[in-house]
Design an enzyme around this catalytic site. Structure first.
Site, PDB file in Angstrom:
ATOM      1  N   LYS A 179      24.075  99.920  52.011  1.00 25.72           N
ATOM      2  CA  LYS A 179      24.647  99.123  53.107  1.00 25.72           C
ATOM      3  C   LYS A 179      25.819  99.850  53.751  1.00 25.72           C
ATOM      4  O   LYS A 179      25.990  99.807  54.973  1.00 25.72           O
ATOM      5  CB  LYS A 179      25.093  97.758  52.563  1.00 25.72           C
ATOM      6  CG  LYS A 179      25.654  96.808  53.620  1.00 25.72           C
ATOM      7  CD  LYS A 179      24.576  96.327  54.570  1.00 25.72           C
ATOM      8  CE  LYS A 179      25.099  95.406  55.660  1.00 25.72           C
ATOM      9  NZ  LYS A 179      25.654  94.144  55.144  1.00 25.72           N
ATOM     10  N   ASN A 187      28.187 100.591  62.949  1.00 26.97           N
ATOM     11  CA  ASN A 187      29.276  99.727  63.400  1.00 26.97           C
ATOM     12  C   ASN A 187      30.312 100.410  64.291  1.00 26.97           C
ATOM     13  O   ASN A 187      30.642  99.885  65.361  1.00 26.97           O
ATOM     14  CB  ASN A 187      29.961  99.069  62.198  1.00 26.97           C
ATOM     15  CG  ASN A 187      29.129  97.968  61.585  1.00 26.97           C
ATOM     16  OD1 ASN A 187      27.920  97.913  61.790  1.00 26.97           O
ATOM     17  ND2 ASN A 187      29.756  97.098  60.824  1.00 26.97           N
TER      18      ASN A 187
END
Length: 299
Positions: A179, A187
């Site tokens: 992740k 992001n």
């Protein structure tokens, strides 16, 4: 079984809406005003054309004593320090932390004599107001034991609603690492470019920037099978094409981001290994600058 949820942002509201279908659930909010609004209106869940309202007890976080069987900690990483201080003086036996990045692992080391699990959330969620959340992307919650026994975690996973599954993973580090790589690649670029996830692979210039950034991330983390990780990043961009990353939403709202838990962690790793990470450092500095700019605009 009683479940407590600390934090009433998008994920906290999402978890409360679903877990309250299977367990007695209490959500703990940062402000008494939000708790009052949830108690008055319930938690409103919007998913496609369906809108449901669920009555969930809400209390200010100052009232949390850890008396629930399971506590889900759904605050941002930068709020964890105070939470952990309260955890150590509480009766809470079993805790599930669902923060982005890996910077919170060193904070969890300070927790004594508790059963601790960590999780990664693949759902898309957007908070509309103090008590309403959009479930705009179905996924799963991955969870793995970090410390202590895991029987409670398996029980929780077995009892959650079928449309909000928790999948137990064997290795917490590998789960968080996967992740982290996705968050570190997607992001900051979406936040600075102010684009949706899918734009990173649809625009050839953005795609090149994404691939170049991944090369540096993989070097810092000494990744094997780099192609598999890169294809997973592309898959996430495609499958969440219409989503706006949490970092982008935080900057748009003038909030702090979790860049320290994501890119900050990678910079610490690069320093330990005496490696250069110019792209990561540049993106980190730009995000921190945007944070400061956003706070200045509020005054």
């Amino acid at each position: 079984m009683k479940v407590g949820i600390i934090g009433a942002g998008s994920l906290g509201l999402l978890f409360a809406a679903y877990l309250s279908r299977a367990f007695e659930t209490i959500i703990y909010t940062r402000t008494p005003a939000q708790a009052e609004q949830i108690n008055q209106n319930g938690i409103v869940l919007k998913k496609g054309d369906t809108v449901t309202s669920t009555n969930v007890q809400a209390l200010p976080i100052s009232d949390w004593k850890g008396t629930e069987t399971v506590t889900v900690v759904a605050v941002k990483q930068y709020h964890l320090q105070t939470i952990i201080e309260n955890v150590n003086s509480s009766a809470a036996p079993n805790l599930l932390f669902i923060q982005n990045g890996m910077g919170h692992l060193k904070l969890l080391e300070a927790i004594k004599e508790k059963n601790i699990a960590v999780g990664t959330v693949e759902h898309g969620a957007l908070r509309e107001n103090a008590y309403t959340v959009y479930h705009n992307g179905e996924g799963i919650t991955n969870a793995a034991s970090y410390k202590g026994t895991a029987d409670w975690l398996h029980f929780l996973a077995a009892k959650v609603p079928n449309d909000f599954p928790i999948v137990i993973r064997e290795n917490y580090f590998d789960m968080l690492l996967k992740k982290l790589i996705v968050n570190a690649a997607i992001n900051p670029l979406t936040a600075l470019l102010r684009v949706k996830n899918g734009d990173l692979i649809e625009n050839p210039y953005y795609l090149q920037a994404l691939n170049n950034l991944f090369e540096e991330i993989s070097d810092v983390l000494c990744l094997g099978d780099k192609e598999a990780y890169l294809q997973h990043i592309h898959y996430v961009c495609q499958s969440t094409a219409e989503n706006r990353s949490s970092m982008l939403k935080d900057l748009e709202a003038g909030r702090m981001t979790e860049v320290d838990a994501i890119l900050g962690f990678l910079l610490d790793e690069a320093e330990k290994l005496h490696k250069q990470a110019a792209q990561i450092q540049g993106l980190y500095s730009l995000i921190k600058g945007k944070e400061q700019e956003g706070r200045s605009e509020k005054f």
